[in-house]
Design a protein around this motif. Structure first.
Motif: not given
Length: 137
Positions: A37-39, A43-49, A51-54
């Protein structure tokens, strides 16, 4: 494009099962799920940042928050159960039963989302169910 992502999802899900079965050996299933889950979280928050959609967080409605949280809880329960089953059973038997979620999803989508349930869907559900039964018996 959705088809490509669906195929990739299927490939990664298959890899997940095999890699998890090897990795869970000698590890408590709850601890293994937490590590996984940590991994996924990173990965999910990495994609958010990436793609700059935060910035869209503030635009999420209360209804969406509620259902995303409920979905996350269902995912967590699914993963905890899946890892425990995978630790106790053979991957070749656990995975097909886990994939019965396809049949359950089709039924729930028909009941709650009022999606079409065609003869083709019904036959597919029956074949998936029969195939699962044949694989695990």
């Amino acid at each position: 494009m959705w088809l490509l992502f669906a195929i990739l999802s299927s490939v990664f899900a298959a890899l997940t099962s095999i890699l998890a079965k090897v990795g869970i050996d000698g590890v408590n299933s709850n601890l293994a799920t937490a590590i996984r889950t940590v991994v996924v979280l990173i990965m999910a928050w990495g994609m958010v940042f990436l793609t700059n959609v935060q910035g869209g967080i503030g635009e999420i409605s209360r209804k969406s928050w509620l259902f995303l949280i409920l979905s996350g809880m269902a995912t967590g329960a699914s993963w905890l159960c899946y890892y425990k089953a995978l630790q106790m059973g053979e991957a070749s038997k656990v995975v097909p039963i886990d994939k019965m979620s396809v049949v359950i999803t089709l039924v729930l989508a028909f009941v709650f989302l009022h999606e079409k349930f065609t003869v083709r869907s019904a036959v597919g559900c029956l074949l998936i169910g029969a195939g699962t039964l044949i694989m695990v018996v």
